[in-house]
Scaffold this motif. Structure first.
Motif, mmCIF file in Angstrom:
data_model
loop_
_atom_site.group_PDB
_atom_site.id
_atom_site.type_symbol
_atom_site.label_atom_id
_atom_site.label_comp_id
_atom_site.label_asym_id
_atom_site.label_seq_id
_atom_site.Cartn_x
_atom_site.Cartn_y
_atom_site.Cartn_z
ATOM 1 N N HIS A 1 0.795 -1.125 -0.066
ATOM 2 C CA HIS A 1 -0.004 0.141 0.101
ATOM 3 C C HIS A 1 1.090 1.252 0.007
ATOM 4 C CE1 HIS A 1 -3.740 -2.400 1.182
ATOM 5 N NE2 HIS A 1 -2.798 -3.161 1.565
ATOM 6 N N VAL A 2 0.357 2.261 -0.924
ATOM 7 C CA VAL A 2 1.393 3.486 -1.041
ATOM 8 C C VAL A 2 0.514 4.897 -0.833
ATOM 9 C CG1 VAL A 2 3.065 4.670 -2.315
ATOM 10 C CG2 VAL A 2 3.053 2.151 -2.465
ATOM 11 N N ALA A 3 0.915 5.427 0.276
ATOM 12 C CA ALA A 3 0.132 6.926 0.537
ATOM 13 C C ALA A 3 0.850 7.898 -0.466
ATOM 14 C CB ALA A 3 0.275 7.221 1.899
ATOM 15 N N VAL A 4 0.092 8.571 -1.317
ATOM 16 C CA VAL A 4 0.725 9.442 -2.478
ATOM 17 C C VAL A 4 -0.401 10.608 -2.049
ATOM 18 C CG1 VAL A 4 1.408 7.758 -3.655
ATOM 19 C CG2 VAL A 4 -1.087 8.637 -4.209
ATOM 20 N N THR A 5 0.289 11.717 -2.847
ATOM 21 C CA THR A 5 -0.542 13.111 -2.581
ATOM 22 C C THR A 5 -1.224 13.680 -3.731
ATOM 23 O OG1 THR A 5 1.421 14.295 -3.055
ATOM 24 C CG2 THR A 5 1.034 13.733 -0.563
ATOM 25 N N THR A 6 -1.269 12.946 -4.910
ATOM 26 C CA THR A 6 -1.656 13.273 -6.302
ATOM 27 C C THR A 6 -2.346 12.235 -6.822
ATOM 28 O OG1 THR A 6 -0.093 13.063 -7.677
ATOM 29 C CG2 THR A 6 0.153 14.938 -6.544
ATOM 30 N N GLN A 7 -3.324 12.613 -7.847
ATOM 31 C CA GLN A 7 -4.137 11.755 -8.586
ATOM 32 C C GLN A 7 -3.301 10.943 -9.400
ATOM 33 O OE1 GLN A 7 -7.380 10.397 -8.262
ATOM 34 N NE2 GLN A 7 -7.888 11.707 -6.519
ATOM 35 N N ALA A 8 -2.411 11.702 -10.094
ATOM 36 C CA ALA A 8 -1.375 11.109 -11.057
ATOM 37 C C ALA A 8 -0.600 9.989 -10.363
ATOM 38 C CB ALA A 8 -0.308 12.312 -11.591
ATOM 39 N N ALA A 9 -0.276 10.332 -9.182
ATOM 40 C CA ALA A 9 0.843 9.249 -8.551
ATOM 41 C C ALA A 9 -0.146 8.130 -8.115
ATOM 42 C CB ALA A 9 1.198 9.875 -7.114
ATOM 43 N N LYS A 10 -1.525 8.267 -7.662
ATOM 44 C CA LYS A 10 -2.323 7.283 -7.340
ATOM 45 C C LYS A 10 -2.432 6.220 -8.660
ATOM 46 C CE LYS A 10 -7.168 6.758 -5.567
ATOM 47 N NZ LYS A 10 -8.237 7.331 -5.345
ATOM 48 N N LYS A 11 -2.293 6.829 -9.889
ATOM 49 C CA LYS A 11 -2.513 6.133 -11.099
ATOM 50 C C LYS A 11 -1.177 5.133 -11.282
ATOM 51 C CE LYS A 11 -5.700 8.923 -13.584
ATOM 52 N NZ LYS A 11 -6.049 10.179 -14.600
ATOM 53 N N ILE A 12 -0.315 5.842 -11.033
ATOM 54 C CA ILE A 12 1.283 5.017 -11.225
ATOM 55 C C ILE A 12 1.070 3.944 -10.159
ATOM 56 C CG2 ILE A 12 3.799 5.332 -10.744
ATOM 57 C CD1 ILE A 12 3.526 8.437 -11.957
ATOM 58 N N VAL A 13 0.739 4.003 -8.827
ATOM 59 C CA VAL A 13 0.628 3.187 -7.918
ATOM 60 C C VAL A 13 -0.105 2.024 -8.229
ATOM 61 C CG1 VAL A 13 0.228 2.518 -5.344
ATOM 62 C CG2 VAL A 13 1.407 4.629 -5.937
ATOM 63 N N THR A 14 -1.493 2.477 -8.661
ATOM 64 C CA THR A 14 -2.234 1.320 -9.141
ATOM 65 C C THR A 14 -1.671 0.556 -10.381
ATOM 66 O OG1 THR A 14 -4.170 2.642 -8.516
ATOM 67 C CG2 THR A 14 -4.600 0.783 -10.285
ATOM 68 N N GLY A 15 -1.174 1.138 -11.372
ATOM 69 C CA GLY A 15 -0.619 0.465 -12.598
ATOM 70 C C GLY A 15 0.730 -0.300 -12.352
ATOM 71 N N VAL B 1 -1.443 -0.578 -4.139
ATOM 72 C CA VAL B 1 -2.847 -0.198 -3.620
ATOM 73 C C VAL B 1 -2.459 1.187 -2.904
ATOM 74 C CG1 VAL B 1 -4.728 -0.047 -1.976
ATOM 75 C CG2 VAL B 1 -3.705 -2.273 -2.981
ATOM 76 N N PRO B 2 -2.944 2.235 -3.794
ATOM 77 C CA PRO B 2 -2.835 3.779 -3.391
ATOM 78 C C PRO B 2 -3.629 4.447 -2.332
ATOM 79 C CG PRO B 2 -3.979 3.668 -5.349
ATOM 80 C CD PRO B 2 -3.750 2.220 -5.044
ATOM 81 N N LEU B 3 -3.239 5.111 -1.515
ATOM 82 C CA LEU B 3 -4.231 5.947 -0.504
ATOM 83 C C LEU B 3 -3.717 7.167 -0.744
ATOM 84 C CD1 LEU B 3 -6.081 6.141 1.819
ATOM 85 C CD2 LEU B 3 -3.974 6.058 3.119
ATOM 86 N N LEU B 4 -4.808 8.023 -1.270
ATOM 87 C CA LEU B 4 -4.546 9.366 -1.352
ATOM 88 C C LEU B 4 -4.488 10.214 0.033
ATOM 89 C CD1 LEU B 4 -4.232 11.577 -3.556
ATOM 90 C CD2 LEU B 4 -6.546 12.006 -3.717
#
Length: 187
Positions: free
Chosen positions: A85-99, A103-106
């Motif tokens: 699971h990776v906590a990120v601060t942007t929607q673009a980063a969320k997509k990178i994590v999912t790809g 599992v992203p967490l904004l």
């Protein structure tokens, strides 16, 4: 177990310890969702089987790759249920994590902001009356929750809490104050 497997297992344990020590391990429980862009789940059950060393090593390597790729959008990470699971601060980063298969967490604050808050709290600690300053045993960032947590000796929690409420040493990063189990000791 052969030498290669022993080395891999040792590396996985060591890297897992690094994640835990850097606040990238399990969540903090109560209040974990505050400021984190959504509710945080509780730490994995002790009955859940641990992922094997090779899987853990692969997840830790993926985490490091994502940390480098995401740069300032990275906040923290943890392994739960054999999933990164990776906590990120942007929607673009969320997509990178999912790809990447994680599992992203904004969340609101990135790792640099949390580390800056930890340094600020540490500086503040040195300005407190000696008994209060010594009562602070640990200061840790939590990218998952978007907080800084300080662990304080029970007899000084009230005084440190009052001082923190007045001084706001972590700036706009939420500061959690918890009772300490005692000073950390080396293994």
């Amino acid at each position: 177990m052969g030498n290669g497997k022993q080395v891999a297992a040792g590396m996985a344990l060591a890297l897992g310890a690094v994640l835990a020590v850097t606040g990238c391990g399990s969540g903090t429980g109560a209040g974990a969702g505050a400021g984190a862009g959504g509710p945080a789940s509780s730490p994995a059950s002790s009955q859940e089987p641990a992922p094997d060393a090779a899987k853990t090593t692969a997840l830790l390597q993926l985490n490091e790759q994502l940390r480098q790729k995401l740069g300032p959008a990275y906040s923290g990470s943890w392994i739960e249920g054999a999933v990164l699971h990776v906590a990120v601060t942007t929607q673009a980063a969320k997509k990178i994590v999912t790809g990447a298969g994680a599992v992203p967490l904004l969340v609101t604050f990135n790792a640099s902001q949390l580390e800056a808050a930890v340094r600020a709290v540490s500086r503040w600690q040195s300005t407190l009356p000696a008994v209060q300053g010594r009562a602070i045993h640990k200061i840790i960032p939590d990218g998952r929750a978007g907080t800084v947590t300080i662990y304080v000796a029970a007899e000084q929690i009230a005084a440190v809490t009052r001082a923190a409420a007045t001084d706001k040493p972590a700036g706009n990063v939420p500061l959690l104050i918890k009772e300490s189990a005692g000073l950390p000791t080396p293994l």
